[in-house]
Write a protein that holds these residues in place. Structure first.
Motif, PDB file in Angstrom:
ATOM      1  N   CYS A  10       7.749 -43.177  67.539  1.00  0.00           N
ATOM      2  CA  CYS A  10       8.632 -43.565  66.426  1.00  0.00           C
ATOM      3  C   CYS A  10       7.843 -43.684  65.128  1.00  0.00           C
ATOM      4  O   CYS A  10       8.316 -43.257  64.065  1.00  0.00           O
ATOM      5  CB  CYS A  10       9.336 -44.885  66.733  1.00  0.00           C
ATOM      6  N   GLU A  11       6.645 -44.255  65.209  1.00  0.00           N
ATOM      7  CA  GLU A  11       5.809 -44.382  64.014  1.00  0.00           C
ATOM      8  C   GLU A  11       5.378 -43.004  63.497  1.00  0.00           C
ATOM      9  O   GLU A  11       5.348 -42.777  62.282  1.00  0.00           O
ATOM     10  CB  GLU A  11       4.597 -45.260  64.307  1.00  0.00           C
ATOM     11  N   GLU A  12       5.078 -42.095  64.400  1.00  0.00           N
ATOM     12  CA  GLU A  12       4.693 -40.743  64.004  1.00  0.00           C
ATOM     13  C   GLU A  12       5.853 -40.007  63.341  1.00  0.00           C
ATOM     14  O   GLU A  12       5.680 -39.344  62.311  1.00  0.00           O
ATOM     15  CB  GLU A  12       4.195 -39.945  65.212  1.00  0.00           C
ATOM     16  N   ILE A  13       7.039 -40.123  63.910  1.00  0.00           N
ATOM     17  CA  ILE A  13       8.223 -39.475  63.342  1.00  0.00           C
ATOM     18  C   ILE A  13       8.516 -40.053  61.963  1.00  0.00           C
ATOM     19  O   ILE A  13       8.849 -39.322  61.019  1.00  0.00           O
ATOM     20  CB  ILE A  13       9.446 -39.628  64.271  1.00  0.00           C
ATOM     21  N   ALA A  14       8.382 -41.364  61.820  1.00  0.00           N
ATOM     22  CA  ALA A  14       8.614 -42.000  60.524  1.00  0.00           C
ATOM     23  C   ALA A  14       7.643 -41.458  59.484  1.00  0.00           C
ATOM     24  O   ALA A  14       8.047 -41.115  58.365  1.00  0.00           O
ATOM     25  CB  ALA A  14       8.475 -43.520  60.647  1.00  0.00           C
ATOM     26  N   GLU A  15       6.373 -41.353  59.845  1.00  0.00           N
ATOM     27  CA  GLU A  15       5.356 -40.861  58.916  1.00  0.00           C
ATOM     28  C   GLU A  15       5.612 -39.391  58.558  1.00  0.00           C
ATOM     29  O   GLU A  15       5.515 -39.002  57.381  1.00  0.00           O
ATOM     30  CB  GLU A  15       3.967 -41.027  59.520  1.00  0.00           C
ATOM     31  N   GLU A  16       5.945 -38.591  59.547  1.00  0.00           N
ATOM     32  CA  GLU A  16       6.218 -37.171  59.297  1.00  0.00           C
ATOM     33  C   GLU A  16       7.405 -36.984  58.354  1.00  0.00           C
ATOM     34  O   GLU A  16       7.358 -36.156  57.435  1.00  0.00           O
ATOM     35  CB  GLU A  16       6.483 -36.438  60.613  1.00  0.00           C
ATOM     36  N   ASN A  17       8.452 -37.758  58.570  1.00  0.00           N
ATOM     37  CA  ASN A  17       9.632 -37.635  57.717  1.00  0.00           C
ATOM     38  C   ASN A  17       9.375 -38.145  56.305  1.00  0.00           C
ATOM     39  O   ASN A  17       9.874 -37.562  55.338  1.00  0.00           O
ATOM     40  CB  ASN A  17      10.828 -38.345  58.345  1.00  0.00           C
ATOM     41  N   ALA A  18       8.606 -39.206  56.177  1.00  0.00           N
ATOM     42  CA  ALA A  18       8.248 -39.708  54.846  1.00  0.00           C
ATOM     43  C   ALA A  18       7.409 -38.667  54.099  1.00  0.00           C
ATOM     44  O   ALA A  18       7.636 -38.412  52.912  1.00  0.00           O
ATOM     45  CB  ALA A  18       7.506 -41.031  54.962  1.00  0.00           C
ATOM     46  N   SER A  19       6.462 -38.051  54.795  1.00  0.00           N
ATOM     47  CA  SER A  19       5.627 -37.007  54.186  1.00  0.00           C
ATOM     48  C   SER A  19       6.465 -35.793  53.795  1.00  0.00           C
ATOM     49  O   SER A  19       6.268 -35.208  52.724  1.00  0.00           O
ATOM     50  CB  SER A  19       4.521 -36.575  55.146  1.00  0.00           C
ATOM     51  N   LEU A  20       7.393 -35.415  54.662  1.00  0.00           N
ATOM     52  CA  LEU A  20       8.260 -34.280  54.373  1.00  0.00           C
ATOM     53  C   LEU A  20       9.111 -34.558  53.130  1.00  0.00           C
ATOM     54  O   LEU A  20       9.252 -33.696  52.261  1.00  0.00           O
ATOM     55  CB  LEU A  20       9.151 -33.972  55.578  1.00  0.00           C
ATOM     56  N   ILE A  24       9.103 -32.312  49.723  1.00  0.00           N
ATOM     57  CA  ILE A  24      10.339 -31.740  49.193  1.00  0.00           C
ATOM     58  C   ILE A  24      10.485 -32.105  47.718  1.00  0.00           C
ATOM     59  O   ILE A  24      10.798 -31.259  46.880  1.00  0.00           O
ATOM     60  CB  ILE A  24      11.573 -32.212  50.005  1.00  0.00           C
ATOM     61  N   GLU A  25      10.218 -33.373  47.399  1.00  0.00           N
ATOM     62  CA  GLU A  25      10.355 -33.816  46.010  1.00  0.00           C
ATOM     63  C   GLU A  25       9.266 -33.243  45.116  1.00  0.00           C
ATOM     64  O   GLU A  25       9.528 -32.822  43.990  1.00  0.00           O
ATOM     65  CB  GLU A  25      10.354 -35.337  45.951  1.00  0.00           C
ATOM     66  N   GLN A  26       8.032 -33.229  45.587  1.00  0.00           N
ATOM     67  CA  GLN A  26       6.922 -32.741  44.773  1.00  0.00           C
ATOM     68  C   GLN A  26       7.051 -31.261  44.439  1.00  0.00           C
ATOM     69  O   GLN A  26       6.730 -30.830  43.333  1.00  0.00           O
ATOM     70  CB  GLN A  26       5.584 -32.979  45.486  1.00  0.00           C
ATOM     71  N   LEU A  27       7.496 -30.485  45.395  1.00  0.00           N
ATOM     72  CA  LEU A  27       7.591 -29.039  45.199  1.00  0.00           C
ATOM     73  C   LEU A  27       8.965 -28.598  44.706  1.00  0.00           C
ATOM     74  O   LEU A  27       9.213 -27.410  44.541  1.00  0.00           O
ATOM     75  CB  LEU A  27       7.247 -28.316  46.503  1.00  0.00           C
ATOM     76  N   GLY A  31      16.165 -29.162  49.786  1.00  0.00           N
ATOM     77  CA  GLY A  31      16.103 -29.912  51.036  1.00  0.00           C
ATOM     78  C   GLY A  31      16.657 -31.299  50.826  1.00  0.00           C
ATOM     79  O   GLY A  31      16.936 -31.719  49.698  1.00  0.00           O
ATOM     80  N   ASN A  32      16.791 -31.990  51.902  1.00  0.00           N
ATOM     81  CA  ASN A  32      17.392 -33.310  51.854  1.00  0.00           C
ATOM     82  C   ASN A  32      16.306 -34.377  51.958  1.00  0.00           C
ATOM     83  O   ASN A  32      16.075 -34.936  53.027  1.00  0.00           O
ATOM     84  CB  ASN A  32      18.418 -33.447  52.980  1.00  0.00           C
ATOM     85  N   ALA A  33      15.634 -34.643  50.847  1.00  0.00           N
ATOM     86  CA  ALA A  33      14.565 -35.644  50.847  1.00  0.00           C
ATOM     87  C   ALA A  33      15.104 -37.023  51.217  1.00  0.00           C
ATOM     88  O   ALA A  33      14.463 -37.776  51.956  1.00  0.00           O
ATOM     89  CB  ALA A  33      13.874 -35.687  49.482  1.00  0.00           C
ATOM     90  N   GLU A  34      16.296 -37.339  50.724  1.00  0.00           N
ATOM     91  CA  GLU A  34      16.888 -38.656  51.017  1.00  0.00           C
ATOM     92  C   GLU A  34      17.167 -38.798  52.512  1.00  0.00           C
ATOM     93  O   GLU A  34      16.957 -39.852  53.098  1.00  0.00           O
ATOM     94  CB  GLU A  34      18.158 -38.868  50.202  1.00  0.00           C
ATOM     95  N   GLY A  35      17.632 -37.727  53.133  1.00  0.00           N
ATOM     96  CA  GLY A  35      17.873 -37.752  54.580  1.00  0.00           C
ATOM     97  C   GLY A  35      16.587 -37.972  55.357  1.00  0.00           C
ATOM     98  O   GLY A  35      16.565 -38.703  56.351  1.00  0.00           O
TER      99      GLY A  35
END
Length: 80
Positions: A10-20, A24-27, A31-35
C-alpha cells in the motif's frame, strides 16, 4: 500475502501514484493527476489502518501470552 507485505504494498502504491501525479503536472501531460493523488491518499490511509490493526493484534497476542488460560486480572480486586 502477510499483513506486513500488504502494508508495504500500500505504501509503495501510494508513493508511485503520488510520483505519477507529479510527473503528469510537471510535464503538462494529458492525464488525471487528481485521480492519482486521490489513489495515493487512499492507499496511505489503508496502510495506516493496517498498521493500527497490526498494533491491536500485537497487543492481543501479548495479553494471550500473559494470561494463557483466558483469565484476566481485575485492577480493582488487586488494589489495597
Amino acid at each position: 500475502m502477510t499483513l506486513d507485505e500488504t502494508i508495504k504494498y500500500c505504501e509503495e502504491i501510494a508513493e508511485e501514484n503520488a510520483s505519477l501525479a507529479d510527473r503528469i503536472e510537471q510535464l503538462h501531460l494529458y492525464g488525471n493527476a487528481e485521480g492519482c493523488r486521490e489513489c495515493a491518499s487512499e492507499h496511505r490511509q489503508l496502510a495506516e489502518w493496517l498498521k493500527e490493526l497490526k498494533k491491536y493484534r500485537e497487543i492481543k497476542n501479548s495479553r494471550n501470552r500473559m494470561f494463557p488460560n483466558g483469565e484476566e486480572v481485575n485492577a480493582d480486586e488487586n488494589s489495597d
